[in-house]
Design a protein around this motif. Structure first.
Motif, PDB file in Angstrom:
ATOM      1  N   UNK A   1       0.828  -1.221   0.000  1.00  0.00           N
ATOM      2  CA  UNK A   1       0.000   0.000   0.000  1.00  0.00           C
ATOM      3  C   UNK A   1       0.859   1.267   0.000  1.00  0.00           C
ATOM      4  N   UNK A   2       1.976   1.211  -0.747  1.00  0.00           N
ATOM      5  CA  UNK A   2       2.837   2.406  -0.765  1.00  0.00           C
ATOM      6  C   UNK A   2       2.189   3.561  -1.498  1.00  0.00           C
ATOM      7  N   UNK A   3       1.115   3.273  -2.239  1.00  0.00           N
ATOM      8  CA  UNK A   3       0.443   4.365  -2.953  1.00  0.00           C
ATOM      9  C   UNK A   3      -0.521   5.148  -2.067  1.00  0.00           C
ATOM     10  N   UNK A   4      -0.666   4.725  -0.822  1.00  0.00           N
ATOM     11  CA  UNK A   4      -1.531   5.498   0.078  1.00  0.00           C
ATOM     12  C   UNK A   4      -0.863   6.822   0.433  1.00  0.00           C
ATOM     13  N   UNK A   5      -1.647   7.885   0.542  1.00  0.00           N
ATOM     14  CA  UNK A   5      -1.045   9.177   0.918  1.00  0.00           C
ATOM     15  C   UNK A   5      -0.378   9.105   2.305  1.00  0.00           C
ATOM     16  N   UNK A   6      -0.920   8.276   3.171  1.00  0.00           N
ATOM     17  CA  UNK A   6      -0.378   8.196   4.526  1.00  0.00           C
ATOM     18  C   UNK A   6       0.751   7.174   4.657  1.00  0.00           C
ATOM     19  N   UNK A   7       1.210   6.634   3.527  1.00  0.00           N
ATOM     20  CA  UNK A   7       2.258   5.603   3.580  1.00  0.00           C
ATOM     21  C   UNK A   7       3.559   6.169   4.136  1.00  0.00           C
ATOM     22  N   UNK A   8       4.198   5.400   5.022  1.00  0.00           N
ATOM     23  CA  UNK A   8       5.499   5.795   5.555  1.00  0.00           C
ATOM     24  C   UNK A   8       6.444   4.608   5.434  1.00  0.00           C
ATOM     25  N   UNK A   9       6.821   4.246   4.232  1.00  0.00           N
ATOM     26  CA  UNK A   9       7.595   3.008   4.039  1.00  0.00           C
ATOM     27  C   UNK A   9       8.893   2.997   4.857  1.00  0.00           C
ATOM     28  N   UNK A  10       9.546   4.149   4.971  1.00  0.00           N
ATOM     29  CA  UNK A  10      10.839   4.144   5.680  1.00  0.00           C
ATOM     30  C   UNK A  10      10.636   3.840   7.168  1.00  0.00           C
ATOM     31  N   UNK A  11       9.592   4.440   7.752  1.00  0.00           N
ATOM     32  CA  UNK A  11       9.305   4.183   9.161  1.00  0.00           C
ATOM     33  C   UNK A  11       8.984   2.706   9.386  1.00  0.00           C
ATOM     34  N   UNK A  12       8.186   2.164   8.472  1.00  0.00           N
ATOM     35  CA  UNK A  12       7.783   0.767   8.615  1.00  0.00           C
ATOM     36  C   UNK A  12       8.985  -0.158   8.462  1.00  0.00           C
TER      37      UNK A  12
END
Lengths: 605, 390
Positions: free
Chosen positions: A139-150
């Motif tokens: 779900x990296x396309x979500x505006x609220x995505x925080x891939x680095x934090x995750x």
């Protein structure tokens, strides 16, 4: 033989670990689509075909394990087996066996939400089974995505290297190829020796009305084909193989399942109890010296009584349980009788969800209205004469004079919550007799709390409380941690002076008064007014600790017959009568279904 | 002859118009403004013709014109309507001819038209003697209208008058009810109907109820109200002859008694129900569909046969509403070859045991009737007979 060994090198077996809603099934669909197992149009068609098939042949096909072919960037064609796993704590053992059938797992984490307790539990299962775990940030396309934090969270919490985690969106079809490439390059091919005696792990099974039990296996050593005589090592049962096959995703018969293969075996097996998950299938003529490790006979954790509201439904209920048992090796039941409810069954379940599923299926699929008694855990009691008993039904609890001591099951509970809720959750756990073990920060915002807690307290309204106190933000997992001595008493409920055995509960002595009061209040609320006044009492031994009264019905009579509209009046009275049918006559009192579960649905605040 | 097979002696006609819709009402009724009332009366006449052709009446002993509000008809409409009734049906000279009326829609002219047209009994929908309460339940009349209407009716020569009162209304208190009853008794009418409010679906009250915004009295209070009514009416010399009805001797509603005895009746008009030859019908409810249908056929929405078991249950369900109860011999008249005790043995025994029914012997015949407590818990008794016939 070299063919087999070459083929073995091209096999990759993997599963997907994800929290509910983090996109597991969408990702699975995308992978099927990408590898050409199904076109997106066929995704629809497939569902329909299967339904037709089910209709024609009366079978259910679970998309439990799928064989895919994938041509990788290195130009080679690989055989991928994607093994699905159930995602709930009740089925942890099944999950662990599914994982034991794999060499790798995709860890799918929602880029906006991060790791949840259930995911964590399953990742540990995967690591215990020595799986190569490949993180996927979905779900990296979500505006609220925080891939680095995750990613950071995955590294901090699980200790996995997340630097190469694929950024994906299963919904948008982003990252699917990268995931498949990682599956091929990072997950090792299966070990195992085709020349050794057959060893295959059972990771699931289902009952087919025509073929009997269909066993889902992963071949570890040797091979299996039609005509071979096989033995299940734990149960000792022997059968001749009728056919073997793979799920592509439709069930397709193949000549042979060899080392590393995942597929199904049909062998005229009548009972799923012969095919226990985790058992090893071997060659009856040339058996393996040792079974595969990790087999465990799973025992129910939670018991409750299931009774038909209408006594004449008893035989139908038995048939329903027999049918469900065909597909559910972990369901236990035996006949029991209750003074209040008549004849029914004591049923054992893996957990509360499992219990609810079975209840619901009996009511919906078999159309048998049920009374379910409050679930109980298994208490180990030791009598003054030294005898020991397992008690799964409060009515069988020995009287205090004969009781030396009693032990109850404890679990280790892990709860992941946002910071803000730590206080309220600690309060909840302490209120549930929990003993604090540990608190760990997952990141700056989220915390894992660990408690040792009586299982009975989890059965008693814990999930609902957890959900309401955290607005649904908590995630929760538990595992049995052992038995402990406890100060427990049996509390009885009397309606109109008569003890109702089906309402008895075992409670901690310190909480008996409070709980007795709450149960009486709840009963007063749930039991409709009768023709006479009904006292509701809670007692321990002969001592009454709480009392409420359901007042007698005073007035229930309709106004006029408007313009001769008899049918309206009739419908109303039919409705009234229908309502009564949902109630059970207990002694002189009509008690609604919900009242028997009332001891659970209680807000103590 | 078996009364269930005979031609009906009772006639119900529905006038589905009102000046407005009350908050508790879910009957077939439409706000009068702009409605094709004359065309409706034409259609009604068509239905009368087809009805008597299909099932010729012998002699009509009771007529009940209900609604809606029949008294929204203008005097000429009223005259024409009543004429048509007499033209098509053989109304007995001593027939009871009731019309429902709303206080506020009954001026002298109209009452005269009713009188001249053959109406001899009026049932007024008074509901309460509290203006605040009347407004709260959506009635358009006030207490003054009530007095004026009754005065007018008497002046025109009506003496067989009844009024409806309601209890269990939102925010209604026992004191308010006592006051209404007091005032009702002071009128000295021969008949009173006292209904407890029932919240029906598709009403404003139901919506409020769903939203938890309808402050109904508790069961205890409603019970007290019913006790109070029964006491007051008895003190004033009225006989409690049906659960919701009280009368001076000889003034019991003959028409409604037909329903309660499970006997046949014609039902005409939009949304009307009829019962004859063990067949029930419901008419089309919309005004236009009703008018259109009557151009070529009977305006039925539904017609269904009543199986014997259901008819027997209905017999008990409605019959026990009468405080005189049901007679076993009457049951056997309607259902030749069946005995009441064989059909309902266990149910009757249980009700007797629970003290809700009592059995009396009269001239070698058994009579079953509600006990005092049974009257208060009538639904428990009626309900027990539903789907219980063997």
């Amino acid at each position: 033989m070299t063919d087999v060994r070459d083929r073995q090198k091209k096999i990759r077996n993997f599963s997907i670990i994800a929290h509910i809603d983090h996109g597991k099934s969408t990702l699975a669909d995308r992978i099927l689509e990408y590898t050409g197992a199904l076109s997106s149009r066929e995704m629809q068609a497939q569902v329909l075909d299967q339904m037709d098939l089910e209709r024609e042949r009366g079978i259910t096909i679970k998309l439990q394990a799928v064989r895919l072919t994938y041509r990788a960037d290195d130009g080679e064609e690989y055989l991928l087996n994607l093994i699905d796993t159930p995602g709930h704590v009740d089925f942890t053992y099944e999950v662990s066996r599914s994982m034991a059938a794999c060499e790798g797992a995709l860890l799918v984490v929602d880029a906006a939400q991060g790791i949840e307790a259930q995911t964590l539990a399953n990742v540990y299962l995967a690591l215990d089974n020595n799986l190569e775990v490949l993180p996927v940030i979905n779900k990296i396309d979500l505006p609220s995505a925080e891939p680095e934090r995750v990613k950071q969270e995955i590294e901090d919490v699980i200790g996995l290297d997340a630097s190469e985690a694929v950024h994906a969106s299963a919904k948008a079809g982003i990252g699917i190829k990268e995931i498949l490439e990682q599956v091929v390059t990072k997950i090792p091919p299966p070990n195992g020796d085709p020349d050794q005696p057959l060893k295959a792990l059972i990771f699931d099974s289902h009952y087919d009305a025509y073929k009997g039990v269909i066993v889902y296996v992963r071949v570890v050593d040797g091979s299996i084909r039609a005509g071979k005589k096989i033995r299940f090592m734990a149960t000792g049962a022997e059968f001749e193989v009728i056919e073997v096959g793979a799920f592509k995703p439709r069930m397709t018969i193949v000549d042979e399942l060899s080392v590393g293969d995942v597929g199904f075996v049909v062998a005229g097996i009548k009972n799923v109890k012969d095919t226990r998950v985790g058992d090893t299938v071997t060659d009856a003529k040339r058996p393996a010296p040792e079974p595969l490790p990790g087999y465990r006979r799973i025992n129910p954790m939670v018991y409750c009584g299931l009774y038909p509201i209408e006594t004449q439904d008893y035989n139908d209920l038995r048939e329903a349980l027999e049918k469900l048992e065909l597909n559910d090796a972990s369901l236990r039941y035996e006949p029991e009788s209750s003074t209040a409810l008549g004849f029914g069954f004591r049923c054992g379940f893996l957990g509360l969800l499992h219990m609810e599923i079975i209840q619901e299926r009996i009511e919906r699929e078999f159309n048998i209205p049920l009374i379910t008694t409050a679930p109980s855990v298994i208490y180990k009691v030791t009598l003054t004469n030294g005898e020991q008993h397992d008690i799964d039904n409060p009515s069988n609890y020995p009287e205090s004079g004969r009781l030396d001591y009693v032990e109850e099951p404890y679990v280790k509970a892990s709860i992941i919550v946002p910071n803000d809720y730590v206080g309220t959750i600690m309060e909840l756990c302490q209120g549930k007799r929990g003993e604090f073990l540990n608190m760990e920060y997952l990141d700056t915002n989220r915390v894992t709390l660990s408690y040792d807690m009586p299982l009975s307290e989890i059965v008693y309204d814990f999930f609902d409380q957890l959900k309401s106190r955290t607005k649904g933000y908590a995630s929760f997992d538990y595992e049995l941690s052992g038995y402990r001595k406890s100060n427990l008493v049996k509390m009885d409920i009397m309606l109109n002076g008569e003890q109702v055995d089906a309402l008895s509960v075992i409670v901690h002595r310190d909480r008996a008064y409070q709980r007795g009061r709450i149960i009486c209040e709840k009963m007063k609320e749930l039991i409709p007014r009768q023709m006479f006044e009904v006292p509701v009492q809670a007692s321990i031994g002969t001592k009454v600790i709480a009392r409420e009264t359901v007042k007698a019905m005073r007035k229930n009579v309709l106004a006029k017959c408007y313009g001769g509209d008899i049918s309206r009046k009739r419908k109303l009275l039919e409705k009234q009568k229908e309502g009564k049918k949902r109630m059970k006559q207990v002694g002189s009192v009509e008690v609604p279904q919900e009242a028997f579960m009332a001891v659970l649905k209680i807000d103590e605040d | 002859m078996n009364p269930l097979q005979a031609s009906p002696k009772a006639l119900y006609i529905h006038i589905p118009f009102c000046t407005n819709k009350c908050h508790y009402c879910d009957f077939t009724s439409y706000v009068l403004k702009g409605q094709p009332v004359d065309q409706y009366l034409d259609a009604l006449e068509e239905e009368m013709k087809r009805t008597v052709a299909a099932l010729p009446p012998q002699r009509i002993e009771t007529v009940f014109v209900g609604g809606g509000t029949p008294t929204v008809l203008t005097p000429p409409q009223m005259e024409r309507f009543l004429k048509s009734v007499f033209a098509h049906f053989p109304i007995a000279a001593d027939a009871e001819f009731t019309m429902e009326a709303n206080p506020g829609t009954t001026d002298i002219d109209k009452l005269q038209a009713m009188k001249a047209g053959g109406v001899n009994r009026i049932s007024f929908g008074v509901q309460s003697f509290d203006n605040g309460l009347l407004e709260r339940i959506g009635r358009i009349h006030n207490v003054d209208d009530v007095y004026r209407s009754l005065e007018n009716a008497r002046a025109v020569g009506f003496d067989n008058l009844s009024i409806d009162l309601m209890f269990g209304l939102p925010k209604q208190t026992l004191a308010q009810l006592a006051d209404s009853v007091e005032r009702a008794m002071a009128l000295g009418l021969p008949h009173y109907s006292l209904y407890s409010l029932k919240v029906e679906e598709n009403t404003l009250f139901h919506k409020l109820y769903e939203r938890n915004e309808l402050p109904l009295p508790a069961e205890e209070e409603e019970y007290e109200m019913f006790l109070l009514l029964m006491k007051k009416l008895k003190e004033n010399g009225y006989r409690h002859y049906e659960i919701s009805n009280f009368a001076k001797p000889g003034y019991e509603s003959r028409h409604n008694s037909v329903y309660w005895r499970n006997e046949p009746y014609y039902g005409l008009g939009a949304g009307a129900h009829g019962y004859a030859k063990r067949e029930r019908h419901v008419n089309l409810k919309g005004i236009q569909p009703y008018i259109e249908a009557n151009k070529e056929r009977l305006p039925r929405l539904e017609v269904y046969d009543i199986p014997e078991s259901e008819a027997m249950e209905d017999f008990m369900m409605v019959g026990l509403r009468l405080l005189d109860g049901v007679r076993a011999s009457r049951f056997e008249e309607q259902f030749p070859g069946r005995k009441l005790e064989d059909v309902f043995g266990p149910v009757i025994e249980k009700q007797l045991r629970d003290g809700l029914l009592e059995r009396l012997e009269r001239d070698g015949d058994f009579v079953y009737r509600l006990t005092e407590r049974g009257v208060l818990l009538g639904n428990e008794v009626f309900g027990a007979f539903i789907t219980a016939a063997v």
